[in-house]
Design a protein around this motif. Structure first.
Motif, PDB file in Angstrom:
ATOM      1  N   ARG A 437       4.057   4.662  11.788  1.00 26.64           N
ATOM      2  CA  ARG A 437       4.103   4.756  10.327  1.00 26.64           C
ATOM      3  C   ARG A 437       5.026   5.878   9.862  1.00 26.64           C
ATOM      4  N   GLY A 440       8.812   4.538  11.984  1.00 26.43           N
ATOM      5  CA  GLY A 440       9.270   3.156  12.076  1.00 26.43           C
ATOM      6  C   GLY A 440       9.562   2.724  13.499  1.00 26.43           C
ATOM      7  N   HIS A 458       3.356  -9.218   2.966  1.00 25.94           N
ATOM      8  CA  HIS A 458       3.586  -7.907   3.575  1.00 25.94           C
ATOM      9  C   HIS A 458       4.554  -8.022   4.744  1.00 25.94           C
ATOM     10  N   ASN A 459       5.495  -7.086   4.827  1.00 23.98           N
ATOM     11  CA  ASN A 459       6.566  -7.201   5.820  1.00 23.98           C
ATOM     12  C   ASN A 459       6.420  -6.267   7.020  1.00 23.98           C
ATOM     13  N   VAL A 460       5.334  -5.495   7.071  1.00 24.54           N
ATOM     14  CA  VAL A 460       5.055  -4.609   8.211  1.00 24.54           C
ATOM     15  C   VAL A 460       3.552  -4.605   8.477  1.00 24.54           C
ATOM     16  N   TRP A 491      -3.052  -2.154   2.784  1.00 27.15           N
ATOM     17  CA  TRP A 491      -1.748  -1.654   2.342  1.00 27.15           C
ATOM     18  C   TRP A 491      -1.927  -0.879   1.029  1.00 27.15           C
ATOM     19  N   GLN A 494       1.192   4.548   0.672  1.00 31.58           N
ATOM     20  CA  GLN A 494       1.480   4.957   2.047  1.00 31.58           C
ATOM     21  C   GLN A 494       0.917   6.348   2.328  1.00 31.58           C
ATOM     22  N   ARG A 500       8.869   5.944   5.009  1.00 30.92           N
ATOM     23  CA  ARG A 500       9.652   4.716   5.144  1.00 30.92           C
ATOM     24  C   ARG A 500       9.881   4.080   3.768  1.00 30.92           C
ATOM     25  N   VAL A 503       9.137  -0.907   2.754  1.00 30.66           N
ATOM     26  CA  VAL A 503       8.005  -1.479   3.471  1.00 30.66           C
ATOM     27  C   VAL A 503       6.893  -1.765   2.462  1.00 30.66           C
ATOM     28  N   TYR A 504       6.193  -2.856   2.687  1.00 32.03           N
ATOM     29  CA  TYR A 504       5.141  -3.254   1.749  1.00 32.03           C
ATOM     30  C   TYR A 504       4.179  -4.196   2.442  1.00 32.03           C
TER      31      TYR A 504
END
Length: 504
Positions: A437, A440, A458-460, A491, A494, A500, A503-504
């Motif tokens: 986190r 990355g 969500h992409n991560v 999520w 952060q 980062r 990221v979401y």
């Protein structure tokens, strides 16, 4: 070196769990000598270390979620948590045990301060910081100052932000490090020290190594505090010693002969052999870099061990193969590698709090930032860190030298330091997740393919754990204002130190 729980320590822990008292109106004969009214402080320390290891490092707290979120493991069956379908009851239990352990730490601190037992007080302070940084790294904003005031009638503790908690934890460690350095403690820690077997010097090294861990984590968001902390520690190795050999590793070793004292991950494997396996992210990275640790971290696939003519034989089947993290379907177990014996199958194995390699990776990163590291260059610190990890895993000197002169040769890039740190901290799932986190790395991590449709945006992997339902219900007056920052349970806002973007 292994430091096992012995039978007397089992009794120490049991006495904490079972003690009770009697009133002044009872005759002496009604006092049960097997259930003491006042538990020895060393027993409380045994309780704290045992449950920190059982609950926070293996059973539930690290298994399933952090171990898959950071890329160390995959699940072949019962994949729900790896797909982000968490169990609310597990979150409740995790929160409950963390704060229960902290209340025992507070008891140790109060007793030790009253009796001027400074060694025990310092140890309790280190454990307070250790537990709280795990808590805030998991949930972000949590109760801290009010968290252990139940004796004062505080049943609904106020929350602090992570931005407030980290500086407070570093201040606590600084105070404790100075106390260790003063030599004012003369008391014996007793049999309850299940981590370092009463070796105060190793607790001192652990304290200062923790200072490095917390400082580098906030290096992007509070660079001045991070820099001054790291430079102070590295500027005076006599006053502030850090871990310097694998003998200093903070490992909790399990007995391995009783179900209550089996190493928890190995215990899970004992009855559910097809649940966990190695992840594709970890296996692929080790293979691409010809990393000799793969032979220790992973087992060969069952199919690769068959000979021509045997049922199921497949020509040139991969010796090591990892499975998709959070896959949409269950795996065929004999096609994938599981964790190696040392990490996932040894009932007398270990729960790692910190390894000597970690502070040396931090020194390498600090040197890359241009900070004063006491004359140690980034390359020197990096080589030491990787060498420590290879040595810990039983890699021969020849293979270690070949790795450090080949694919593991220092390149002068921070990304390489982070990748090697991620590999070296294998099984330290909370730390692997936090490293990911913050940096990355590993960049190959991906959202779980089998995640619910409502999480598909969500992409991560997740940023956090959800607040427990009990906390939302019983402490809503304090929890609610922080709970609004949570998005889709896992999520939202952060971590303070997670810088980062995109990221979401």
């Amino acid at each position: 070196m292994k430091k096992y729980i012995n039978n007397s320590i089992i009794l120490l822990i049991a006495s904490v769990l079972t003690f009770s008292g009697c009133t002044d109106s009872f005759d002496e004969i009604n006092t049960n000598p097997d259930k003491p009214q006042e538990v020895p402080t060393t027993n409380l320390l045994a309780y704290v270390l045992y449950y920190t290891s059982y609950r926070l490092y293996d059973r539930w707290f690290a298994m399933d979620e952090p171990m898959t979120f950071c890329g160390y493991a995959s699940k072949m069956t019962y994949i729900d948590e790896a797909r982000y379908n968490f169990r609310p009851g597990v979150q409740d239990t995790n929160w409950e045990y963390l704060y229960r352990i902290l209340n025992n730490v507070k008891d140790i601190q109060d007793r030790s301060e009253y009796a001027s037992n400074y060694n025990m007080l310092n140890v309790a302070n280190v454990m307070e910081v250790h537990l709280m940084h795990i808590a805030t790294d998991r949930w972000r904003d949590v109760p801290y100052k009010d968290a252990v005031k139940i004796k004062e009638g505080v049943l609904q503790p106020k929350y602090e932000t992570q931005e407030e908690i980290y500086p407070a934890l570093l201040a606590k460690l600084k105070e404790t490090a100075d106390s260790f350095a003063s030599g004012e403690g003369t008391d014996n820690l007793g049999e309850g020290d299940l981590l370092f077997n009463g070796d105060v010097k190793k607790w001192q090294k652990y304290c200062n190594s923790l200072r490095l861990r917390l400082a580098i984590r906030i290096s992007e968001v509070s660079p001045e505090l991070a820099k001054t902390t790291i430079e102070e520690v590295l500027g005076n190795s006599t006053k502030y010693p850090i871990m310097e050999s694998n003998d200093d590793n903070a490992f909790f070793w399990w007995i391995g002969t009783d179900p209550n004292y089996y190493e928890p991950i190995a215990d899970q494997y004992r009855t559910r052999k097809t649940e966990y396996c190695a992840s594709d992210v970890m296996v692929n990275h080790l293979l691409e870099n010809n990393d000799p640790r793969i032979e220790v971290y992973c087992t060969p696939t069952s199919l690769s061990q068959l000979s021509p003519g045997q049922d199921g034989y497949v020509e040139d089947y991969p010796r090591f193969r990892g499975y998709t993290i959070g896959a949409s379907s269950n795996a065929v177990a004999n096609q994938y590698s599981i964790w190696g014996y040392r990490y996932g199958q040894d009932l007398g194995g270990f729960s790692p709090y910190m390894r000597v390699a970690e502070p040396w990776f931090i020194i390498a990163e600090a040197a890359m930032l241009g900070w004063n590291t006491g004359g140690i260059t980034a390359e020197e610190a990096y080589n030491k860190a990787v060498s420590y990890s290879l040595e810990e895993n039983g890699i021969s000197s020849a293979d270690a030298e070949a790795y450090l002169s080949g694919s593991g040769k220092f390149t002068g890039e921070k990304e390489q330091i982070w990748y090697e740190q991620w590999v070296a901290m294998f099984k330290q799932t909370m730390e692997g997740w936090s490293l990911y986190r913050r940096t990355g790395i590993p960049s190959e991590l991906y959202p779980a393919p089998g995640r619910p449709a409502n999480y598909s945006n969500h992409n991560v992997p997740p940023f956090r754990s959800p607040y427990p339902d009990k906390e939302r219900n019983l402490n809503s007056a304090n929890c609610a204002q922080f709970d609004v920052d949570v998005v889709d349970n896992l999520w939202g806002k952060q971590m303070w130190w997670d810088t980062r973007t995109g990221v979401y």
